[in-house]
Scaffold this active site. Structure first.
Site, PDB file in Angstrom:
ATOM      1  N   LYS A   1     -11.721  31.864  18.442  1.00 20.17           N
ATOM      2  CA  LYS A   1     -11.322  31.863  19.862  1.00 20.17           C
ATOM      3  C   LYS A   1     -12.529  31.474  20.686  1.00 20.17           C
ATOM      4  O   LYS A   1     -13.671  31.732  20.294  1.00 20.17           O
ATOM      5  CB  LYS A   1     -10.851  33.260  20.281  1.00 20.17           C
ATOM      6  CG  LYS A   1      -9.903  33.225  21.455  1.00 20.17           C
ATOM      7  CD  LYS A   1      -8.520  32.812  21.003  1.00 20.17           C
ATOM      8  CE  LYS A   1      -7.550  32.733  22.153  1.00 20.17           C
ATOM      9  NZ  LYS A   1      -6.164  32.608  21.634  1.00 20.17           N
TER      10      LYS A   1
HETATM   11  P1  NAD Z   1      -1.048  29.955  31.163  1.00 20.81           P
HETATM   12  O1  NAD Z   1      -2.380  29.849  31.772  1.00 20.81           O
HETATM   13  O2  NAD Z   1      -0.259  28.723  30.921  1.00 20.81           O
HETATM   14  O3  NAD Z   1      -0.138  30.952  32.035  1.00 20.81           O
HETATM   15  C1  NAD Z   1      -0.546  32.246  32.353  1.00 20.81           C
HETATM   16  C2  NAD Z   1       0.449  32.866  33.319  1.00 20.81           C
HETATM   17  O4  NAD Z   1       0.062  34.234  33.554  1.00 20.81           O
HETATM   18  C3  NAD Z   1       0.500  32.185  34.672  1.00 20.81           C
HETATM   19  O5  NAD Z   1       1.822  32.178  35.158  1.00 20.81           O
HETATM   20  C4  NAD Z   1      -0.365  33.103  35.534  1.00 20.81           C
HETATM   21  O6  NAD Z   1      -0.059  32.996  36.915  1.00 20.81           O
HETATM   22  C5  NAD Z   1       0.006  34.440  34.961  1.00 20.81           C
HETATM   23  N1  NAD Z   1      -0.980  35.483  35.268  1.00 20.81           N
HETATM   24  C6  NAD Z   1      -2.322  35.388  35.268  1.00 20.81           C
HETATM   25  N2  NAD Z   1      -2.873  36.545  35.674  1.00 20.81           N
HETATM   26  C7  NAD Z   1      -1.838  37.384  35.941  1.00 20.81           C
HETATM   27  C8  NAD Z   1      -1.751  38.721  36.397  1.00 20.81           C
HETATM   28  N3  NAD Z   1      -2.856  39.421  36.680  1.00 20.81           N
HETATM   29  N4  NAD Z   1      -0.528  39.283  36.560  1.00 20.81           N
HETATM   30  C9  NAD Z   1       0.588  38.570  36.291  1.00 20.81           C
HETATM   31  N5  NAD Z   1       0.571  37.298  35.852  1.00 20.81           N
HETATM   32  C10 NAD Z   1      -0.634  36.725  35.682  1.00 20.81           C
HETATM   33  O7  NAD Z   1      -1.270  30.753  29.798  1.00 20.81           O
HETATM   34  P2  NAD Z   1      -0.328  30.753  28.501  1.00 20.81           P
HETATM   35  O8  NAD Z   1      -0.822  29.704  27.579  1.00 20.81           O
HETATM   36  O9  NAD Z   1       1.085  30.818  28.914  1.00 20.81           O
HETATM   37  O10 NAD Z   1      -0.781  32.148  27.829  1.00 20.81           O
HETATM   38  C11 NAD Z   1      -0.215  33.388  28.213  1.00 20.81           C
HETATM   39  C12 NAD Z   1      -0.541  34.425  27.143  1.00 20.81           C
HETATM   40  O11 NAD Z   1       0.007  33.987  25.886  1.00 20.81           O
HETATM   41  C13 NAD Z   1      -2.020  34.667  26.886  1.00 20.81           C
HETATM   42  O12 NAD Z   1      -2.222  36.018  26.540  1.00 20.81           O
HETATM   43  C14 NAD Z   1      -2.322  33.806  25.674  1.00 20.81           C
HETATM   44  O13 NAD Z   1      -3.453  34.256  24.935  1.00 20.81           O
HETATM   45  C15 NAD Z   1      -1.029  33.992  24.896  1.00 20.81           C
HETATM   46  N6  NAD Z   1      -0.781  32.946  23.912  1.00 20.81           N
HETATM   47  C16 NAD Z   1      -0.707  31.632  24.289  1.00 20.81           C
HETATM   48  C17 NAD Z   1      -0.448  30.662  23.342  1.00 20.81           C
HETATM   49  C18 NAD Z   1      -0.310  29.207  23.713  1.00 20.81           C
HETATM   50  O14 NAD Z   1       0.058  28.409  22.841  1.00 20.81           O
HETATM   51  N7  NAD Z   1      -0.542  28.822  24.946  1.00 20.81           N
HETATM   52  C19 NAD Z   1      -0.293  31.016  21.996  1.00 20.81           C
HETATM   53  C20 NAD Z   1      -0.340  32.371  21.645  1.00 20.81           C
HETATM   54  C21 NAD Z   1      -0.589  33.325  22.616  1.00 20.81           C
END
Ligand code: NAD
Length: 446
Positions: A133
Site C-alpha cells: 500500500k
Molecule cells: P474514492 O476517493 O473514489 O471515494 C471516496 C468517497 O468517500 C467519496 O465519496 C468521498 O466524498 C467519501 N468520503 C471521504 N471522506 C468522508 C467522510 N469523512 N465521511 C463520509 N464520506 C467520506 O475512494 P474509493 O476508491 O471509492 O475507496 C473507498 C474505500 O474503499 C476506501 O476505504 C478504499 O481503501 C476501499 N477500497 C477501494 C478499492 C478500489 O478499487 N478503489 C478497492 C478495495 C477497497
C-alpha cells in the site's frame, strides 16, 4: 564495530545499546491506530491458529517500507513538500500489489495496516501476490488537476526503485483513479525507456486497462452482500431490501448502481460533504448526474439532509455499507446501528470494540478482506492481460470475478464452521494458513 561476545557482555555498554535497539525494533515506526487494529485482528487469528512465534513476527511486520518527501510546484509558483509512502508487506509468493491513496490521513502506519490486509486479501482469494500500500498525505480536493499530476509523477519517480511489473504493482484507492494510474505508468515508462502496461492496474482501457475494472470492487461488494444475505441471514435476493451506503466514490457509486439493479432500495447515502435519507429510495442515475455536475452530494434536492455525516450510519436500514474511510463504526455509534448486516466496502471501517458490540447484538459483519476483494481480483486479471498482451472481454472478467468470490466465500464459510469465531477471524485464519505455509516453505535466507 562488533565486539566479541565476551567483550559485549563484559562492557555493559554494548548490552545497553542492543537492548535499546530491540525496544526500537519491534515495528515502532509503523505504530498507528489503524495498524494496531490490524495487529489485534491478526493476533486473534494467529492465537486461534496456534501460529508459532517466529512465523507471527515474520507475517505481521512489513518487509519493506519507503518514506519520501516530494517537493512539488503549486500553480501559484510556491513549492510545497508532500510526504509519501510505499509499504510492501509480504514478498513470499510473488510481486506485491496494493493501492495508492491520496488523503490527508495517510501515514506509514496506515499504509502498513492496509498492506497487511492486502496480503490477507490476496491469500484468501488465492492470488499470487503479497500485499502493499502507498500514498501521499494531501487533500486531493484542494489540488488542481495539474498539481495532482505533478504530485503523482514525483511520487512515482521517488518510489521507482520499489515498483515494477514483477516487483510491486500499484492501483487506485481513495482519492486516485485511472488518470493517476496513466501518469504513474507514463512516468515509469519515461524513466526506464519503454512502456510496461503491467506496472500499474486500474488504467484506462486504451492504455491496457481491463473491461470491468472500474466496477470490480463495487460489484464484488454486491456479490458479497448477496452471499451474506442468503447464507448468513437466511434471506432470498436483495429485491425490496433497504440499504445505506456511506461513500459515493469509485466503490460506493458502483455498489449503489448494482444494488438498485437487483431491486434494493437505497435509502441513505453520504459523502465527505453531506449525508441524506430518503424513505422512497434514491435514483442512482439522478445521483450520479448530480455528483458529476456538482462533485459533492451537498445541496442534492431530493433527500432529507441529515444533521451530521455520522448519523447516516445509525438510520433505519437492513444493510449498511461503509464505503468511505476507516474507523467509521466505533464503540460510540455501534450500539445505535439499526442494520441487520454490515458489508465492509471500505478497508478497516469497524473498530475491534464495535466488532464486539455487533457480535453481541447479532449483527452480521461481512469483513473487508473478503467484501472489497473484487478490485484486486480484477487487477490480477488486468496484470495477467498486460503480461500476456491479451484482451479479456467484460463477460469473461465478470464471470471469473464471480468464480473467485464464490470460492473464497466457501473457504470463509468452512473456516468459520471450523472455528466459530465469526467471519472476520475466519477470513484472517484462512489467509494466515496460506501465508504461513508460503513463508515456512520458502524458509529463511541465508
Ligand atoms: P474514492 O476517493 O473514489 O471515494 C471516496 C468517497 O468517500 C467519496 O465519496 C468521498 O466524498 C467519501 N468520503 C471521504 N471522506 C468522508 C467522510 N469523512 N465521511 C463520509 N464520506 C467520506 O475512494 P474509493 O476508491 O471509492 O475507496 C473507498 C474505500 O474503499 C476506501 O476505504 C478504499 O481503501 C476501499 N477500497 C477501494 C478499492 C478500489 O478499487 N478503489 C478497492 C478495495 C477497497
Amino acid at each position: 564495530m562488533r565486539g566479541a561476545d565476551g567483550e559485549r557482555r563484559g562492557s555493559g555498554g554494548w548490552e545497553k545499546l542492543l537492548s535499546s535497539e530491540r525496544e526500537l525494533r519491534s515495528g515502532e515506526e509503523w505504530k498507528s491506530e489503524l495498524y494496531s487494529v490490524a495487529q489485534r485482528q491478526f493476533s486473534e487469528a494467529a492465537d486461534a491458529l496456534g501460529l508459532d512465534r517466529g512465523l507471527r513476527t515474520r507475517l505481521l511486520e512489513p518487509r519493506r517500507s519507503l518514506t519520501v518527501n516530494l517537493p512539488v510546484r503549486l500553480d501559484s509558483g510556491e513549492i510545497q513538500l508532500f510526504t509519501g509512502y510505499r509499504v510492501q508487506h509480504s514478498l513470499s509468493v510473488g510481486p506485491t500489489k496494493g493501492g495508492v491513496r491520496f488523503a490527508p490521513g495517510v501515514s506509514l502506519g496506515e499504509c502498513a495496516a492496509l498492506a497487511l490486509w492486502m496480503s490477507e486479501k490476496c491469500a484468501l482469494l488465492g492470488l499470487p501476490f503479497g500485499g502493499a500500500k502507498g500514498g501521499v498525505r494531501c487533500d486531493p480536493y484542494r489540488l488542481s488537476q495539474s498539481e495532482k499530476e505533478r504530485v503523482t509523477r514525483r511520487y512515482t519517480a521517488e518510489i521507482l526503485p520499489m515498483i515494477g511489473a514483477d516487483q510491486d504493482i500499484p492501483a487506485p484507492d481513495l482519492g486516485t483513479g485511472p488518470t493517476e494510474m496513466s501518469w504513474m505508468m507514463d512516468t515509469y515508462a519515461q524513466q526506464i525507456g519503454h512502456s510496461v502496461p503491467a506496472v500499474v492496474t486500474g488504467k484506462p482501457i486504451h492504455l491496457g486497462g481491463i473491461a470491468g475494472r472500474e466496477c470490480s470492487t463495487g460489484l464484488g461488494v454486491v456479490l458479497a452482500c448477496e452471499m451474506g444475505w442468503r447464507a448468513r441471514l437466511g434471506r432470498g435476493g436483495l429485491d425490496g431490501v433497504r440499504v445505506i451506503v456511506q461513500g459515493m466514490g469509485k466503490v460506493g457509486m458502483v455498489a449503489i448502481n448494482e444494488l438498485h439493479k437487483r431491486g434494493a432500495i437505497i435509502v441513505g447515502v453520504g459523502d465527505v460533504s453531506a449525508s441524506g435519507y430518503s424513505e422512497r429510495g434514491f435514483d442512482p442515475d439522478d445521483l450520479s448526474k448530480w455528483i458529476t455536475d456538482n462533485e459533492f452530494l451537498r445541496g442534492y434536492p431530493r433527500m432529507s439532509e441529515l444533521d451530521s455525516r455520522d448519523s447516516l450510519l445509525t438510520e433505519p436500514t437492513e444493510i449498511l455499507i461503509p464505503a468511505a474511510l476507516e474507523r467509521q463504526l466505533t464503540a460510540e455509534n455501534a450500539p445505535r446501528v439499526q442494520a441487520e448486516m454490515i458489508v465492509e466496502a471500505a478497508n478497516g471501517p469497524t473498530t475491534p470494540e464495535a466488532d464486539q458490540i455487533f457480535a453481541d447484538r447479532g449483527i452480521e459483519v461481512i469483513p473487508d478482506v473478503f467484501a472489497n476483494a473484487g478490485g484486486v481480483v480484477v487487477s490480477y486479471f488486468e496484470w495477467v492481460q498486460g503480461l500476456q498482451r491479451l484482451k479479456w472481454s467484460e463477460r469473461q472478467v465478470v464471470e471469473n470475478l464471480g468464480e473467485y468470490m464464490r470460492t473464497a466465500w466457501e473457504q470463509l464459510s468452512s473456516t468459520d464452521a471450523e472455528y466459530s469465531l465469526g467471519l472476520r477471524v475466519a477470513a484472517q485464519i484462512a489467509a494466515l494458513r496460506v501465508m504461513a505455509a508460503a513463508a515456512r516453505d520458502r524458509g529463511i535466507y541465508p
